[in-house]
Enzyme design. Sequence first.
Site, mmCIF file in Angstrom:
data_model
loop_
_atom_site.group_PDB
_atom_site.id
_atom_site.type_symbol
_atom_site.label_atom_id
_atom_site.label_comp_id
_atom_site.label_asym_id
_atom_site.label_seq_id
_atom_site.Cartn_x
_atom_site.Cartn_y
_atom_site.Cartn_z
ATOM 1 N N SER A 1 -8.450 -4.124 15.311
ATOM 2 C CA SER A 1 -7.447 -3.127 15.356
ATOM 3 C C SER A 1 -8.109 -1.861 15.077
ATOM 4 C CB SER A 1 -6.414 -3.481 14.223
ATOM 5 O OG SER A 1 -5.829 -4.602 14.387
ATOM 6 N N HIS B 1 7.567 -5.906 13.924
ATOM 7 C CA HIS B 1 7.669 -4.701 13.264
ATOM 8 C C HIS B 1 8.965 -3.982 13.476
ATOM 9 C CE1 HIS B 1 3.447 -5.330 13.063
ATOM 10 N NE2 HIS B 1 3.478 -4.936 11.891
ATOM 11 N N CYS C 1 0.552 -2.109 14.511
ATOM 12 C CA CYS C 1 1.465 -2.963 15.220
ATOM 13 C C CYS C 1 0.677 -3.291 16.711
ATOM 14 C CB CYS C 1 2.721 -2.451 15.747
ATOM 15 S SG CYS C 1 3.814 -3.223 16.964
#
Lengths: 367, 646
Positions: free
Chosen positions: B338, B383, B396
């Site tokens: 991420s 989310h 997310c």
Amino acid sequence: MDRSKDDKFLRLIHLDLTLLLGLLAISSMGLVVLYSAGQRDLDLVTGQAIRLGLGFAIMLVLAQAPPHYFRFWSPWIYLVGILLLLAVMAAGDISKGARRWLDLGVLRFQPSEIMKLAVPMMMSWYFAEKPLPPRLPHLLGGVLITAVPFLLIAKQPDLGTALVVGCAGAFVLFLAGLSWTILFGLAATLSAAVPLFWTFGMHDYQRQRVLTFLDPERDPLGTGYHIIQSKIAIGSGGVYGKGWLNGTQSHLDFLPEGSTDFIFAAFSEEFGLVGGCLLLTLYSFVIARCLYMATHTPDTYTRLLAGSLTLIFFIYAFVNSGMVSGLLPVVGLPLPLFSYGGTSLVTIMAGFGILMSVYSHRRTPTR
Amino acid sequence: MKTWQSFAQPTTGEPLAREKDNTAESELFFRRALVMLFAVFLGFLAVAGRLVYLQVLNHERFITLSESNRVRVQPLPPTRGFIFDRNGVLLADNLASYHLEITREQVKDLDATLAELRQRIELSDADIERYRKLARRAPPYTGVPLRFRLSDEEIARLAVDLYRLPGVDIKADLTRRYPLGPLAVHAIGYVGRIDESELRRLDPGQYSGSTHIGKTGVERSYEDLLRGSTGWQQVETNAEGRPLRVLSRTPPVPGQHLYLSIDVRLQAVAEKALEDYNGAIVALDPRNGEVLALASQPTYDPNPFVNGIDFASYRLLNTSRDRPLLNRALRGIYPPGSTIKPLMALAGLEYGEINRYSGVFCPGFYRLPGSSHKFRDWRRGGHGSVDMDRAIAQSCDVYFYNLAFNLGIDRIHAFLDRFHLGRPTGVDLPGEKSALLPSQEWKRRVHKHAWFAGDTISAGIGQGYFLTTPLQLAHATAVISQRGADFKPRILLATEDPGTRIKAPEAPRPLPPVTLKNPLFWNTVIAGMIHVVEGGTAHRIGIGAKYRIAGKTGTAQVFTVGQNERYNASRLARHLLDHALFVAFAPVDDPRIAVAVIAEHGGGGSKTAAPMARKVMDAYLLDKYDRPATDGARDTQGETQRDGSE
């Protein structure tokens, strides 16, 4: 005839036992000397042994080809050689200040090396068709055939190879029966022209250069250093030499190029006059055998070719030993089958392959 | 006769010339060959005569010349430059040591000499065994070491009797020493003995007399600077080859001292922060590309490598599962996970696929149009509705799956390539890996497969084929922090002439900046990164920070969880746990440090990696070091040469 089985087998694979033994004797002696001259570097010896093996393999392969192959291909090889020399002039690689190499991407080689075989082949091909002894126009043709590659190579500049190529052509001319009158006439003209040219045709600096070339000891820190150290090595060897692995000149690094061009000095230091004479005898033996083989081949082409290839071998041995001992000017030619290095070894062994071929095929009709 | 005459037909097909007479020509050739044979003998006779002249008549003269051939040229290897950190802390220097050498050719009775030496100094059987082995292979007339590291007392005892022992010499040499041991070994590297492949490659003139060469790290990349250049001296020797006096001398030029941009205090903090995790921490100064710390765990001690590490220890290092010799900072390749999301968000803004307010509904998974395969979000329940700021702060996945799908791999590749991902950053350390920024062309070439939309989705969250090095991540983070200004990472801060002590600082190496259509895009993404630390996935490290941090957590999958399974850290073995990543820069208003952390099998970026980065940033920005700042710093006055003779 009473022949042993081995001999029959050698004849079957077109090898001449006498010559083969002579070559093996010289090259094995060379390996022993190289071990010492190369500072006991086994890798060096192994590398040279592999090259020699490759050389003998090339000889074996060429010995199988019937002589008319060589004859047929002579002009073509010569032509290709000339074209490659021109290509080198135009686009060759420069290494050590001379433009000798041609880079074909995968392969980098010296086309001048081809000419060492191509010139004798072409000359023999040319004179085999002409009535012998040669007449003047044919003579001029022969001179032209030799002069073109000679000049192209000398211009690179590669004096050693040019010398070999020039000699090869001259030998064919001589063996073809160049009349003594012309020969002596040429010699007389040359000896008369040299002093004239010396006095009137040269600049002072050019004279200096020639003098240094003829007598390197005038320049003790440049070319002279090699010769001075080489003479010390040979002279200090004495009659019996200092013994194998005991040469101080070569092992203390005073002798430059002790394993390549100057290996004869390293050899003479350790094996003395006895060793030197033995080696010269072996060379003479090989050359005598080759000349004998040349006279016993069927036609003019094979005779001339075999004869001139033999004499090229002589030129190598003579010029190198003469140069190292300070008898001749410094010309970069290796001691054949002795010096470390591969390029000229391949050419020399190919020459012996051709010799083996023309001799061994003498009684086998090829039709 | 007939057979070979028919054979002699020219193959060119021309009729024989009219006047050809083979018998006559054969006889002519025979005569000429005889003449040549005579000439050959004459030629060789001349050479033989010359040999007699040299070897018999002038033998005395030449043997004298050969014995008085006593001028030898000796190489003088230069002293290698030292290495310091940015504050002048010594990282590598040379220690003088003495060893005993024997030149076989100059010793009359080796056993007697050895016995005599044994009465004076300690000589083990192993020493003698090794000497005999080396002496067999050594070139003649060269000294072969018998005993290393002679003590002062031993030297004194030997020196008295040295004149009675021809061929025995005490030789001084300088051994490289790394006083801090394993600290920063992956940046500094080490020197080792020149091996055979290097020998072939090296300039024999420059390296004659040298035994060592830089093998890794700075020692290797700045070999030319550190080495200096070899000098020469002509010496007159006695008949045994022992030098008597120096005739002329070209002194060697010592190598340059190097100052690295590394701060060893920060380096120590970074290595300690990694705890027992394998991994790497790279800290850069984003304003100029200086590498402040380059930690790669585990480390090793470079000192044994200098004079040849013993086989067992080397095998232990080399075969260890933890691979301590691997420089993870620039050769370790990991999925960025991420941590790539800020750059993906920038790409989305740059190509106009989204704006900062565009919302995406995250149900906890993402499906490609017309496919049933679920790309899951790390949060099982999803989310809900997210905009860019929340997507970055909460990391997310679905938001970025969707964004990646809309961008397409070609545009992702083109954009991320501008940040040097998937290609070397050009740092001045050897062996940097490219890692991999996947593209359609790459997949076709390597995998012989077409690119699938699913591949794009994985790439969008830094998974799939996507691989980066810690250095690349730190560098990309530095570029974000500078809003596009780009500097090549570098570790060399300055060189110093050892004679004059004049320092020459190295200039930063700016790269073409990354310019966006709208410079405000940077602010949007940086705001997201700030919210990662302030209320986002890494909120724990924001607590109590005396400066503001912008960061991004990441988790790189090592183990593929089945479609219907759950990832449960407590049930997985340590080596199957995810890699923990964190990238950050601080302070946000005037970034002075950019950090990338990778802790292998650390679980999650927020839990493991982020606190490590905080420790490094705290130390650097708040000057909180374990040891006082001056500790070990080099006293630069009154010290001329530190050969270690003290």
